[in-house]
Write an enzyme that holds these catalytic residues in place. Structure first.
Site, PDB file in Angstrom:
ATOM      1  N   TYR A 169     -63.975 -35.605 -49.168  1.00 40.15           N
ATOM      2  CA  TYR A 169     -64.439 -36.251 -47.940  1.00 40.15           C
ATOM      3  C   TYR A 169     -65.884 -36.716 -48.139  1.00 40.15           C
ATOM      4  CZ  TYR A 169     -64.145 -37.626 -43.124  1.00 40.15           C
ATOM      5  OH  TYR A 169     -64.110 -38.380 -41.985  1.00 40.15           O
ATOM      6  N   ARG A 222     -64.970 -49.518 -38.488  1.00 44.63           N
ATOM      7  CA  ARG A 222     -66.305 -48.904 -38.581  1.00 44.63           C
ATOM      8  C   ARG A 222     -66.204 -47.654 -39.454  1.00 44.63           C
ATOM      9  NH1 ARG A 222     -69.357 -44.974 -37.239  1.00 44.63           N
ATOM     10  NH2 ARG A 222     -67.582 -43.858 -36.333  1.00 44.63           N
ATOM     11  N   LYS A 240     -59.285 -36.918 -44.173  1.00 38.95           N
ATOM     12  CA  LYS A 240     -59.266 -36.044 -42.990  1.00 38.95           C
ATOM     13  C   LYS A 240     -58.073 -35.107 -43.027  1.00 38.95           C
ATOM     14  CE  LYS A 240     -62.646 -37.311 -40.060  1.00 38.95           C
ATOM     15  NZ  LYS A 240     -63.572 -36.419 -39.355  1.00 38.95           N
ATOM     16  N   GLU A 311     -59.813 -42.413 -35.525  1.00 37.22           N
ATOM     17  CA  GLU A 311     -60.932 -42.228 -36.450  1.00 37.22           C
ATOM     18  C   GLU A 311     -61.554 -43.565 -36.830  1.00 37.22           C
ATOM     19  OE1 GLU A 311     -63.553 -39.907 -38.574  1.00 37.22           O
ATOM     20  OE2 GLU A 311     -61.854 -39.157 -37.404  1.00 37.22           O
ATOM     21  N   ASP A 312     -62.878 -43.652 -36.698  1.00 34.33           N
ATOM     22  CA  ASP A 312     -63.663 -44.795 -37.174  1.00 34.33           C
ATOM     23  C   ASP A 312     -63.222 -46.126 -36.564  1.00 34.33           C
ATOM     24  OD1 ASP A 312     -65.201 -43.088 -38.565  1.00 34.33           O
ATOM     25  OD2 ASP A 312     -64.556 -43.665 -40.561  1.00 34.33           O
ATOM     26  N   ASP A 334     -62.228 -38.425 -32.953  1.00 31.25           N
ATOM     27  CA  ASP A 334     -63.139 -37.523 -33.648  1.00 31.25           C
ATOM     28  C   ASP A 334     -64.573 -38.027 -33.619  1.00 31.25           C
ATOM     29  OD1 ASP A 334     -63.646 -35.170 -35.194  1.00 31.25           O
ATOM     30  OD2 ASP A 334     -63.854 -36.441 -36.949  1.00 31.25           O
ATOM     31  N   ASP A 335     -64.782 -39.353 -33.661  1.00 26.98           N
ATOM     32  CA  ASP A 335     -66.136 -39.889 -33.649  1.00 26.98           C
ATOM     33  C   ASP A 335     -66.818 -39.640 -32.309  1.00 26.98           C
ATOM     34  OD1 ASP A 335     -65.897 -41.224 -36.280  1.00 26.98           O
ATOM     35  OD2 ASP A 335     -64.398 -42.405 -35.228  1.00 26.98           O
ATOM     36  N   ASN A 481     -73.149 -40.672 -41.882  1.00 23.73           N
ATOM     37  CA  ASN A 481     -72.491 -40.587 -43.186  1.00 23.73           C
ATOM     38  C   ASN A 481     -72.235 -41.990 -43.717  1.00 23.73           C
ATOM     39  OD1 ASN A 481     -72.089 -37.728 -43.621  1.00 23.73           O
ATOM     40  ND2 ASN A 481     -70.677 -37.772 -41.890  1.00 23.73           N
TER      41      ASN A 481
END
Length: 640
Positions: A169, A222, A240, A311-312, A334-335, A481
């Site tokens: 990750y 993103r 993930k 996610e993202d 999650d973000d 990150n």
């Protein structure tokens, strides 16, 4: 097949037939071209014409396999070169990137890797991305192991989690996503594209697992702080879910990584001949949401008990999608929610380091750099924590100063989204104020970085942060990150604050050796502490939805797991070496909160009645553990 040309003499024909020996390559009979000289009938090969050539009309081959079985057959598999008609016919649609490549492109990609191995990262990428050639090499070794023996892969990952988490990750996954179209080797996950409208309900049945328990989906818009990477973003759900399996004990056979291809605004990526996604600008507006609606409906219809993690996604879609589904599907982002809960847990941990109670959260002055989905999710979660400690929402909101790339956000800013508006400062005279000026004026006690724009916490900003906190150690969390997008390294933060900072970063950082000989420990503020436990508690509890109360319970549980010895060292998160224990405790806290809301079902409801210890034991025993099992063969269709 024998082809003769120019021959007229019987003896020449006879000689040609005697010389003919069928040639087979990979099971395909090739055409033998035999040319006879008109004068004497002697066989010869004209210049430029090979004696063997593929048939112009190769026969079709009968295959007895479909879906993943076909893709795992090295003779029948064409990889991303399967044409669309064969994808439907052979049940591999959705298992491969949307765009069909050619054999020539596949060969060119191999030769590029052959001459320039992908794990040999140019030095400039090492400097900016934080991913070394050795990290990339180890990622490749782990992928090869996962391809041939998943049980062994997860056992190794389980036994060496602290060491290998940065490889599977962050930060390595950022490099993987940037290069995913060149690193792609075999299918791992599903692709749903804008061209699949109307077919997704059927496509989900191409995935062989009947009991999917966890799905992670991205649209690649993103990816970390790297921007729009299109279908290359599939590397994030893959990574993930590796964490889901290693940290939370989900079975590797029961998780599904997914990418939704609605195009990409990354023009260089679209122009790359190896990129296998749709070569169109991103679809937006009602059509975009219709595509996502169809996917969510298809996935939740086939696997109604699965946890679906977004996610993202870019903020213009992340927030509406979460609000669109969270009240009637087992989904979370999650973000927005995972990062937020992780940040709040870290701040509670920092208060432990400062020997202050949780109620002191409402006394902090917080500057947050980044007003995207992650940044505003964190701000809202911390504000909710302040409210739980007794503040009104208005009082909590007044403790924040939020900046984006245009500087400090105030109420005078045009076109403020509803997600940002409540936290805009009321004094319009400071609109657009720089980070350094805000830090000097406000003297914040907490500095959060979630912009993904690199080293925004300059030496001047960090020094001003330190000077503004004479009575309390400054809390500095650069959470972006990968490492290349981090706002400040641990070494920079400690050097500018004389080692006083309580520091946690999104990507791992080593302890810092100070000039006076001290070694200052630092923490990693990574979502992997929480999202596996949130998902596990919600899935096992069959809670149907994930509520704010469940997320708050997870955030409050995590700092309790930091040992007193580590608190004294300045650590705000527990050590990753005990990730299974951490996950079980977080999942238990989530389940207790769900039980108090009356949302638990099945066995978990029974365990809830017996108390938290019974829940914790049940959750721990439900986790998958990688070990070999006895295998039994049954004919197809039996007990499937």
């Amino acid at each position: 097949m024998l082809c003769l040309s120019l021959g007229r003499q019987q003896s020449a024909w006879a000689r040609a037939l005697l010389q003919f020996q069928p040639k087979f390559v990979g099971g395909k009979e090739l055409v033998r071209f035999i040319h006879l000289d008109e004068a004497d009938g002697t066989p010869y090969t004209p210049a430029g014409i090979p004696p063997y050539a593929p048939s112009l009309q190769p026969p079709a081959y009968v295959v007895r396999k479909t879906g993943f079985d076909l893709l795992k057959d090295p003779w029948c598999n064409k990889g991303s070169a399967f044409p669309r008609s064969e994808r439907d016919r052979l049940g591999v649609r959705g298992l491969l990137p949307p765009r069909s490549l050619t054999l020539e492109l596949q060969a060119a990609r191999f030769m590029e890797d052959y001459y320039h191995p992908r794990h040999l990262i140019p030095p400039e990428d090492v400097k900016s991305g934080g991913v070394t050639p050795e990290m990339a090499r180890r990622w490749k070794v782990l992928q090869e192991l996962q391809d041939r023996n998943e049980t062994l892969f997860y056992r190794v990952l389980f036994d060496h989690f602290t060491e290998m988490a940065p490889i599977i990750y962050t930060p390595t996954v950022g490099w993987v996503c940037v290069n995913f179209h060149k690193l792609y080797r075999r299918p791992r996950g599903m692709y749903f594209s804008a061209e699949d409208r109307g077919d997704m309900a059927a496509m989900v049945y191409n995935w062989p697992q009947q009991d999917v328990q966890a799905i992670v989906v991205t649209d690649g818009s993103r990816i970390l702080g790297l921007g729009d990477l299109g279908i290359n973003g599939l590397g994030i759900p893959i990574g993930k879910l590796d964490l889901y399996c290693a940290a939370a004990g989900f079975s590797p056979s029961k998780v599904l990584p997914v990418v939704i291809d609605v195009g990409t605004n990354n023009a260089p990526l679209r122009a790359d001949p190896h990129y296998a996604g749709l070569r169109i600008p991103r679809i937006t507006g009602p059509e975009y949401f219709a595509i996502l609606d169809e996917f969510v409906t298809a996935a939740m219809t086939r696997w109604p008990n699965a946890v679906l993690q977004f996610e993202d996604f870019s903020i213009e879609h992340a927030v509406p999608l979460l609000e669109r589904y969270r009240k009637h599907h087992l989904v979370f982002n999650d973000d927005i929610q995972g990062t937020a809960a992780t940040a709040l847990a870290g701040l509670y941990g920092a208060l432990r380091v400062l020997a202050q109670p949780a109620s002191a959260l409402g006394e902090q002055r917080i500057v947050c750099v980044g007003a995207g989905s992650a940044g505003m999710g964190v701000v809202r979660m911390i504000a909710a924590g302040m409210q739980k400690q007794g503040l009104s929402f208005e009082a909590a909101a007044s403790r924040f100063w939020v900046l984006d790339y245009n500087g400090l956000i105030t109420a005078s800013r045009p076109d403020l989204t509803n997600f940002v508006k409540p936290f805009a400062r009321r004094d319009a005279s400071h609109e657009g104020e720089s980070l350094l000026s805000v830090v000097k004026r406000v003297k914040p006690t907490i500095l959060l970085g979630l912009a993904g724009a690199g080293r925004l916490f300059t030496e001047q900003v960090l020094s001003a942060m330190n000077e503004g906190c004479p009575q309390q150690r400054p809390i500095i969390f650069p959470m972006s990150n990968p490492t290349s997008r981090m706002e400040a390294t641990a070494e920079e933060a400690m050097r500018c604050t004389a080692g006083r900072a309580i520091y946690a970063s999104g990507s791992p950082q080593p302890a810092v050796e100070m000039p006076d000989g001290r070694t200052v420990a630092v923490s990693q503020a990574n979502n992997m502490y929480l999202f596996p436990g949130v998902a596990l508690g919600a899935f096992l509890g069959q809670t149907r939805i994930i509520t704010d109360r469940m997320l708050m319970a997870a955030a409050e549980e995590l700092p309790k797991l930091v040992t007193q010895e580590d608190v004294e060292k300045g650590l705000v998160y527990p050590r990753l070496a005990s990730i299974r224990d951490i996950t079980a405790s977080v999942a238990t806290a989530v389940a207790v909160a769900a039980g108090e809301e009356g949302r638990l079902r099945g066995r978990m409801r029974e365990k809830f009645a017996l108390g938290p210890d019974a829940l914790h034991t049940f959750i721990s025993r439900s986790m998958f553990y990688p070990e070999y099992k006895a295998l039994v063969h049954l004919p197809r269709g039996i007990d499937e």
